[in-house]
Design an enzyme around this catalytic site. Structure first.
Site, PDB file in Angstrom:
ATOM      1  N   CYS A  88      31.984  40.624  55.254  1.00  0.00           N
ATOM      2  CA  CYS A  88      31.330  41.697  54.497  1.00  0.00           C
ATOM      3  C   CYS A  88      30.675  41.138  53.245  1.00  0.00           C
ATOM      4  O   CYS A  88      31.108  40.118  52.706  1.00  0.00           O
ATOM      5  CB  CYS A  88      32.339  42.761  54.061  1.00  0.00           C
ATOM      6  SG  CYS A  88      33.236  43.573  55.395  1.00  0.00           S
ATOM      7  N   ASP A  89      29.659  41.834  52.781  1.00  0.00           N
ATOM      8  CA  ASP A  89      29.064  41.495  51.484  1.00  0.00           C
ATOM      9  C   ASP A  89      28.507  42.765  50.859  1.00  0.00           C
ATOM     10  O   ASP A  89      27.791  43.530  51.518  1.00  0.00           O
ATOM     11  CB  ASP A  89      27.945  40.472  51.630  1.00  0.00           C
ATOM     12  CG  ASP A  89      27.492  39.953  50.269  1.00  0.00           C
ATOM     13  OD1 ASP A  89      28.146  39.030  49.752  1.00  0.00           O
ATOM     14  OD2 ASP A  89      26.515  40.497  49.715  1.00  0.00           O
ATOM     15  N   SER A  90      28.840  42.978  49.595  1.00  0.00           N
ATOM     16  CA  SER A  90      28.396  44.183  48.880  1.00  0.00           C
ATOM     17  C   SER A  90      27.541  43.819  47.682  1.00  0.00           C
ATOM     18  O   SER A  90      27.841  42.865  46.957  1.00  0.00           O
ATOM     19  CB  SER A  90      29.604  45.000  48.398  1.00  0.00           C
ATOM     20  OG  SER A  90      30.396  45.452  49.473  1.00  0.00           O
TER      21      SER A  90
END
Length: 225
Positions: A88-90
């Site tokens: 994931c990457d935010s």
């Protein structure tokens, strides 16, 4: 025709992230994942994408790079006999800028002074690799976006928040599930994605590779079970 063996599998869930918030979301949702932190150079990935890459492309490609990095690092590990790896990457998209972790008090202060009373979209890229017998047999990736409306903390409250160090370590310099929750007036979208991993989207990605939540629960029971 679907593969019956794939439907009956109980794969190990591998979280390619050091985020305690993502880990907390998964545990609360009944999944005790195997955690392996990626060593991806995020600046290098963004550099290859170029300055004109769409924000959703940036977060999704970063998530994919993290999942692939962990898959490579675990080559030969028995955990890859039957597994799903999720990266994931935010980042916060606000005022035509894509913002990650500020890392310093000065940058976090500047961002909060600009964000106060405004809104931005928290984008989270997700990449899922389906692994069987140590080989990637399926892949699904996507992103989700949630509108975040920020409150207007006083200068005193902002300085106290910055002093905790929390906003320095998170995308957009805020949290929804921590101290920063005091300064979020509302959201429109999936709250779990703002925390770091969108459960509805992960469920959808699992479906794309032939898996369901019941199988995830079966393969990753809570540690106390």
């Amino acid at each position: 025709m679907s593969d019956p063996s794939a439907r009956s599998a109980a794969p190990r869930f591998i979280l390619a992230s050091a985020s305690p918030a993502r880990l907390s979301v998964l545990r609360a949702a009944g999944v005790s994942p195997f955690v392996r932190v990626s060593e991806v150079d995020e600046d290098a990935v963004q550099g290859k994408l170029g300055p004109d890459a769409a924000p959703d492309t940036v977060v999704t490609e970063l998530a994919r790079a993290k999942a692939l990095d962990v898959f490579t690092a675990l080559t030969g590990d028995p955990v890859l006999a039957d597994a799903v790896i999720v990266g994931c990457d935010s980042m916060l998209h606000i005022d035509d800028e894509l913002l990650g972790k500020p890392h310093s008090v000065d940058i976090a202060r500047e961002r909060w002074r600009a964000m106060r009373g405004g809104s931005g979209e928290l984008l989270t890229g997700h990449s899922l690799l389906r692994v069987r017998g140590g080989v990637v047999v399926g892949e699904a990736a996507d992103h989700c976006g949630t509108l975040v409306r920020f409150g207007t903390p006083s200068d005193e409250d902002l300085e106290a928040y910055l002093a905790t160090g929390e906003p320095l370590k998170v995308a957009g310099a805020f949290t929804l599930d921590g101290l920063g929750g005091w300064f979020v007036d509302g959201i429109e979208g999936d709250p779990s994605s703002v925390i770091g991993i969108g459960l509805p989207l992960v469920r959808e990605l699992l479906g794309r590779v032939g898996l369901g939540i019941a199988q995830l629960w079966a393969g990753n029971p809570p540690a106390s079970a």
